[in-house]
Motif scaffolding. Structure first.
Motif, PDB file in Angstrom:
ATOM      1  N   GLY A  33       5.225  14.878  -7.400  1.00  0.00           N
ATOM      2  CA  GLY A  33       4.886  16.296  -7.434  1.00  0.00           C
ATOM      3  C   GLY A  33       4.235  16.829  -6.179  1.00  0.00           C
ATOM      4  O   GLY A  33       3.835  17.993  -6.133  1.00  0.00           O
ATOM      5  N   CYS A  34       4.140  15.984  -5.146  1.00  0.00           N
ATOM      6  CA  CYS A  34       3.516  16.422  -3.874  1.00  0.00           C
ATOM      7  C   CYS A  34       4.616  16.664  -2.854  1.00  0.00           C
ATOM      8  O   CYS A  34       4.744  15.943  -1.851  1.00  0.00           O
ATOM      9  N   THR A  35       5.411  17.664  -3.090  1.00  0.00           N
ATOM     10  CA  THR A  35       6.654  17.879  -2.329  1.00  0.00           C
ATOM     11  C   THR A  35       6.424  18.363  -0.903  1.00  0.00           C
ATOM     12  O   THR A  35       7.326  18.268  -0.073  1.00  0.00           O
ATOM     13  N   ASN A  36       5.242  18.878  -0.598  1.00  0.00           N
ATOM     14  CA  ASN A  36       4.982  19.421   0.737  1.00  0.00           C
ATOM     15  C   ASN A  36       4.107  18.518   1.584  1.00  0.00           C
ATOM     16  O   ASN A  36       3.539  18.960   2.585  1.00  0.00           O
ATOM     17  N   MET A  37       4.004  17.258   1.206  1.00  0.00           N
ATOM     18  CA  MET A  37       3.109  16.351   1.906  1.00  0.00           C
ATOM     19  C   MET A  37       3.553  16.104   3.338  1.00  0.00           C
ATOM     20  O   MET A  37       4.720  15.839   3.616  1.00  0.00           O
TER      21      MET A  37
ATOM     22  N   LYS B 108       1.393  13.990   5.512  1.00  0.00           N
ATOM     23  CA  LYS B 108       0.849  12.710   5.978  1.00  0.00           C
ATOM     24  C   LYS B 108       0.645  11.776   4.797  1.00  0.00           C
ATOM     25  O   LYS B 108       0.063  12.153   3.782  1.00  0.00           O
ATOM     26  N   LEU B 109       1.129  10.521   4.941  1.00  0.00           N
ATOM     27  CA  LEU B 109       0.976   9.504   3.903  1.00  0.00           C
ATOM     28  C   LEU B 109       0.529   8.192   4.531  1.00  0.00           C
ATOM     29  O   LEU B 109       1.134   7.713   5.478  1.00  0.00           O
ATOM     30  N   GLU B 110      -0.569   7.622   3.993  1.00  0.00           N
ATOM     31  CA  GLU B 110      -1.031   6.300   4.396  1.00  0.00           C
ATOM     32  C   GLU B 110      -1.123   5.436   3.146  1.00  0.00           C
ATOM     33  O   GLU B 110      -1.798   5.793   2.184  1.00  0.00           O
ATOM     34  N   LEU B 111      -0.452   4.301   3.192  1.00  0.00           N
ATOM     35  CA  LEU B 111      -0.400   3.382   2.055  1.00  0.00           C
ATOM     36  C   LEU B 111      -0.862   2.014   2.529  1.00  0.00           C
ATOM     37  O   LEU B 111      -0.237   1.415   3.404  1.00  0.00           O
ATOM     38  N   GLU B 112      -1.970   1.521   1.959  1.00  0.00           N
ATOM     39  CA  GLU B 112      -2.544   0.260   2.432  1.00  0.00           C
ATOM     40  C   GLU B 112      -2.951  -0.637   1.267  1.00  0.00           C
ATOM     41  O   GLU B 112      -3.646  -0.208   0.349  1.00  0.00           O
ATOM     42  N   GLY B 113      -2.493  -1.890   1.318  1.00  0.00           N
ATOM     43  CA  GLY B 113      -2.954  -2.901   0.383  1.00  0.00           C
ATOM     44  C   GLY B 113      -2.332  -2.854  -0.994  1.00  0.00           C
ATOM     45  O   GLY B 113      -2.834  -3.508  -1.911  1.00  0.00           O
ATOM     46  N   PHE B 114      -1.227  -2.118  -1.148  1.00  0.00           N
ATOM     47  CA  PHE B 114      -0.571  -2.041  -2.454  1.00  0.00           C
ATOM     48  C   PHE B 114       0.632  -2.991  -2.493  1.00  0.00           C
ATOM     49  O   PHE B 114       1.377  -3.094  -1.524  1.00  0.00           O
ATOM     50  N   THR B 115       0.787  -3.674  -3.593  1.00  0.00           N
ATOM     51  CA  THR B 115       1.959  -4.515  -3.805  1.00  0.00           C
ATOM     52  C   THR B 115       3.085  -3.619  -4.291  1.00  0.00           C
ATOM     53  O   THR B 115       3.018  -3.055  -5.378  1.00  0.00           O
ATOM     54  N   ILE B 116       4.113  -3.507  -3.472  1.00  0.00           N
ATOM     55  CA  ILE B 116       5.195  -2.575  -3.769  1.00  0.00           C
ATOM     56  C   ILE B 116       6.518  -3.180  -3.334  1.00  0.00           C
ATOM     57  O   ILE B 116       6.626  -3.739  -2.235  1.00  0.00           O
ATOM     58  N   ILE B 117       7.506  -3.119  -4.188  1.00  0.00           N
ATOM     59  CA  ILE B 117       8.818  -3.682  -3.851  1.00  0.00           C
ATOM     60  C   ILE B 117       9.666  -2.628  -3.153  1.00  0.00           C
ATOM     61  O   ILE B 117       9.343  -1.440  -3.143  1.00  0.00           O
TER      62      ILE B 117
ATOM     63  N   HIS C 275      12.025   4.918  -3.143  1.00  0.00           N
ATOM     64  CA  HIS C 275      11.944   6.061  -4.063  1.00  0.00           C
ATOM     65  C   HIS C 275      10.770   6.964  -3.680  1.00  0.00           C
ATOM     66  O   HIS C 275      10.882   8.198  -3.696  1.00  0.00           O
ATOM     67  N   LEU C 276       9.647   6.332  -3.315  1.00  0.00           N
ATOM     68  CA  LEU C 276       8.452   7.087  -2.937  1.00  0.00           C
ATOM     69  C   LEU C 276       8.706   7.943  -1.702  1.00  0.00           C
ATOM     70  O   LEU C 276       8.428   9.148  -1.687  1.00  0.00           O
ATOM     71  N   ILE C 277       9.273   7.343  -0.664  1.00  0.00           N
ATOM     72  CA  ILE C 277       9.472   8.038   0.600  1.00  0.00           C
ATOM     73  C   ILE C 277      10.538   9.130   0.485  1.00  0.00           C
ATOM     74  O   ILE C 277      10.444  10.185   1.123  1.00  0.00           O
ATOM     75  N   SER C 278      11.523   8.909  -0.343  1.00  0.00           N
ATOM     76  CA  SER C 278      12.644   9.854  -0.427  1.00  0.00           C
ATOM     77  C   SER C 278      12.222  11.220  -0.952  1.00  0.00           C
ATOM     78  O   SER C 278      12.948  12.206  -0.780  1.00  0.00           O
ATOM     79  N   LYS C 279      11.046  11.311  -1.568  1.00  0.00           N
ATOM     80  CA  LYS C 279      10.608  12.567  -2.165  1.00  0.00           C
ATOM     81  C   LYS C 279       9.951  13.515  -1.156  1.00  0.00           C
ATOM     82  O   LYS C 279       9.723  14.678  -1.464  1.00  0.00           O
ATOM     83  N   PHE C 280       9.660  13.024   0.044  1.00  0.00           N
ATOM     84  CA  PHE C 280       8.846  13.813   0.969  1.00  0.00           C
ATOM     85  C   PHE C 280       9.654  14.213   2.207  1.00  0.00           C
ATOM     86  O   PHE C 280       9.595  13.565   3.257  1.00  0.00           O
ATOM     87  N   SER C 281      10.391  15.276   2.091  1.00  0.00           N
ATOM     88  CA  SER C 281      11.243  15.734   3.199  1.00  0.00           C
ATOM     89  C   SER C 281      10.426  16.339   4.339  1.00  0.00           C
ATOM     90  O   SER C 281      10.913  16.436   5.466  1.00  0.00           O
TER      91      SER C 281
ATOM     92  N   ILE D 220      13.884   3.772   6.529  1.00  0.00           N
ATOM     93  CA  ILE D 220      13.274   5.093   6.727  1.00  0.00           C
ATOM     94  C   ILE D 220      14.235   5.951   7.528  1.00  0.00           C
ATOM     95  O   ILE D 220      14.633   5.583   8.641  1.00  0.00           O
ATOM     96  N   SER D 221      14.603   7.076   6.968  1.00  0.00           N
ATOM     97  CA  SER D 221      15.491   8.012   7.657  1.00  0.00           C
ATOM     98  C   SER D 221      14.897   9.407   7.536  1.00  0.00           C
ATOM     99  O   SER D 221      14.715   9.916   6.422  1.00  0.00           O
ATOM    100  N   SER D 222      14.561  10.017   8.677  1.00  0.00           N
ATOM    101  CA  SER D 222      13.926  11.327   8.631  1.00  0.00           C
ATOM    102  C   SER D 222      14.056  12.028   9.976  1.00  0.00           C
ATOM    103  O   SER D 222      13.812  11.423  11.027  1.00  0.00           O
ATOM    104  N   ASP D 223      14.397  13.305   9.926  1.00  0.00           N
ATOM    105  CA  ASP D 223      14.419  14.128  11.137  1.00  0.00           C
ATOM    106  C   ASP D 223      13.059  14.762  11.411  1.00  0.00           C
ATOM    107  O   ASP D 223      12.837  15.284  12.506  1.00  0.00           O
ATOM    108  N   ARG D 224      12.145  14.708  10.427  1.00  0.00           N
ATOM    109  CA  ARG D 224      10.846  15.360  10.569  1.00  0.00           C
ATOM    110  C   ARG D 224       9.751  14.396  11.019  1.00  0.00           C
ATOM    111  O   ARG D 224       8.741  14.829  11.583  1.00  0.00           O
ATOM    112  N   LEU D 225       9.950  13.096  10.767  1.00  0.00           N
ATOM    113  CA  LEU D 225       8.887  12.130  11.034  1.00  0.00           C
ATOM    114  C   LEU D 225       8.556  12.068  12.523  1.00  0.00           C
ATOM    115  O   LEU D 225       9.441  11.952  13.367  1.00  0.00           O
TER     116      LEU D 225
END
Length: 541
Positions: A271-275, A277-286, A292-298, A316-321
């Motif tokens: 639900g955070c479609t306008n994000m 900046k994202l920092e993800l640290e120390g999480f176990t994630i497959i 799926h997480l990254i694809s939501k943030f255009s 990771i594929s993005s024209d905005r990053l």
């Protein structure tokens, strides 16, 4: 005549308007504010009406509890100091409140032996601050036990409060409505707060823009929604209690999620479609969860991934990053990055990817630590990874090995292209002296750096820096005359000492004699300047 000038100068200071005097005091330390009372009697009065209070008494004895006998001997003295501190704070706040002025800021950091016997006076201070319209409140209570100070209900009626920072406290749901009508920033550190209480605060504080939670407890789920102006959320977890994070905030711009315990937790931030900046640290994630997480943030422009266990294939594929950092993801094996507008790329302390497809044209900062003894394939993987970049700004290699094996003929056959051009190469090697030549041949057939830094530590006993200097100054260029593609020695035009950087410093110091510094410095980084004939290398390739 001199006395008249002096009197006039004193009068000018005394006649400054109160708001200017308070503005001057706001830039001073607490002790310096107290010292201003000597300027004039009026300044002494204005000091009492200064609306910013900073009371800090984090007793050093609390850091020495590892020795119980020592602490018991200090307990009585500590109790006396706490009582004196409480009396000083109490008198200062009462004196100010008698003047009927609004309070701008109150910061209290206090260490207590017993919460129960001091909770009444803490309640009183918060009541005084609330009744006098405090705008910024920073309340940090430290104790020797697991018990936390429960904040009084009056704090929820602080209508003018814009910034609230709490540590070592407990937030319980009030019987009445929360009246944080002006609150914009909320910071909770080691605070007990329930799921319901958190939802109530974030939904009823209509102006809230920033929420920071660090090492909090009392909730298995962190759910944030109906916070229509919230822009920044930072959540740091240090226990297994938290199971899920769900954030539905379309206005959110920055999200920082950090866990000191690698554990699988459900993360739902769709639900955070306008994000931005994202920092993800120390999480176990497959892999699938991350993609799926990254694809939501255009609209994402800044992404940092740190110590994310189980992440093996990164796409990771993005024209905005614009800014991408990947740090300490030990399970990473393959990466595919298509970010044509990237401004900075950091790839640090990860394995050398076995497979990579890169489209990132910005300057790169790359740092590798070997897990196994480096062989020819290890160097080939590094070359393939950095070879797609036109600008490697920094390349750092940390090698700790019992054996370094590099076969130049095998490397030439499998990777015939010219070495990559690198601005700065930093080497830290802890290996047998007999393997130095293989290591150097390997890395200088991977890249040709303009600046070469060598970190000398006590572990490598000065050897590599001294050995490198001698080999570079006396290199043999007759080693492979019969070959079309020659080794690095034939393309190195000049080599000279650039200086050294002592441990813990930044500035480079010029030196003339390397040996003198080697014997004197336990930890130092040496810098060498290398002048290459890149054109010849490219033509021969």
């Amino acid at each position: 005549m001199g006395d008249t000038v002096e009197d006039n100068e004193i009068d000018r200071i005394s006649e400054l308007p109160p708001f200017i005097v308070h503005q001057i005091m706001s830039h001073l330390l607490v002790k310096e504010v107290a010292q201003t009372s000597i300027l004039s009697k009026r300044w002494q009065y204005l000091q009492r009406s200064f609306p910013i209070f900073d009371f800090d008494e984090a007793y050093r004895y609390f850091m020495e509890i590892s020795c119980p006998i020592f602490f018991r001997s200090k307990r009585g003295r500590l109790r006396i100091n706490i009582r004196r501190f409480i009396e000083y704070v109490d008198a200062s706040l009462l004196r100010f409140c008698e003047l009927k002025f609004s309070m701008q800021k109150l910061r209290i950091l206090i260490s207590l032996l017993d919460i129960k016997e001091s909770s009444c006076v803490l309640d009183k201070w918060i009541g005084l601050a609330t009744e006098n319209g405090v705008k910024e409140l920073d309340f940090d209570v430290r104790t020797l036990t697991d018990s936390a100070y429960t904040l009084p209900g009056i704090i929820f009626s602080a209508k003018l409060l814009t910034t609230l920072k709490l540590a070592g406290c407990k937030l319980e749901q009030p019987s009445d409505t929360i009246r944080f009508l002006s609150l914009k920033s909320l910071t909770l550190n080691y605070v007990c707060i329930s799921e319901v209480m958190l939802q109530k605060i974030t939904s009823e504080c209509v102006l809230l823009e920033e929420l920071s939670m660090s090492n909090c407890w009392g909730a298995k789920c962190v759910h944030v929604f109906e916070a229509y102006k919230l822009k920044i959320i930072s959540i740091s977890v240090s226990s297994n209690e938290l199971e899920s994070i769900k954030i539905v905030v379309p206005s959110l711009q920055e999200l920082l999620l950090k866990s000191s315990i690698p554990q699988r937790r459900q993360i739902d931030v769709d639900g955070c479609t306008n994000m931005n900046k994202l920092e993800l640290e120390g999480f176990t994630i497959i892999d699938q969860e991350f993609h799926h997480l990254i694809s939501k943030f255009s609209a994402l422009e800044n992404l940092k991934i740190v110590w994310c266990q189980s992440l093996e294939s990164l796409v990771i594929s993005s024209d905005r990053l614009k800014n991408l950092s990947i740090v300490t993801c030990f399970d990473l094996k393959a990466i595919t990055i298509d970010t044509p507008n990237l401004v900075s790329f950091v790839y640090e302390s990860n394995p050398v990817p076995i497979s990579s497809t890169m489209k990132a044209l910005c300057p790169w900062k790359v740092d590798f630590k070997n897990k196994d003894d480096p062989d020819t394939q290890w160097y080939r993987n590094i070359k393939e990874f950095i070879g797609v970049s036109n600008h490697i700004e920094d390349l750092t290699l940390h090698v700790t090995s019992e054996r370094v094996s590099f076969n130049l003929d095998e490397f030439r056959i499998s990777s015939p292209s010219a070495p990559c051009e690198v601005a700065n190469l930093c080497l830290e090697i802890n290996a047998p002296t007999s393997d130095y030549a293989a290591f150097l041949d390997g890395i200088l057939n991977v890249c040709h750096p303009r600046t070469l830094s060598v970190l000398k530590t006590q572990e490598n006993h000065n050897n590599f820096a001294e050995w490198l200097h001698e080999k570079m100054m006396n290199r043999d260029v007759n080693c492979c005359n019969s070959r079309k593609v020659k080794c690095w020695r034939h393309y190195l035009k000049d080599f000279k000492i650039g200086g050294f950087v002592p441990g813990g410093r930044q500035k480079c110091v010029h030196i003339d004699n390397l040996i003198d510094v080697l014997t004197q410095m336990p930890m130092v980084t040496f810098r060498f300047h290398l002048d290459w004939c890149f054109t010849a290398a490219v033509e021969n390739s």
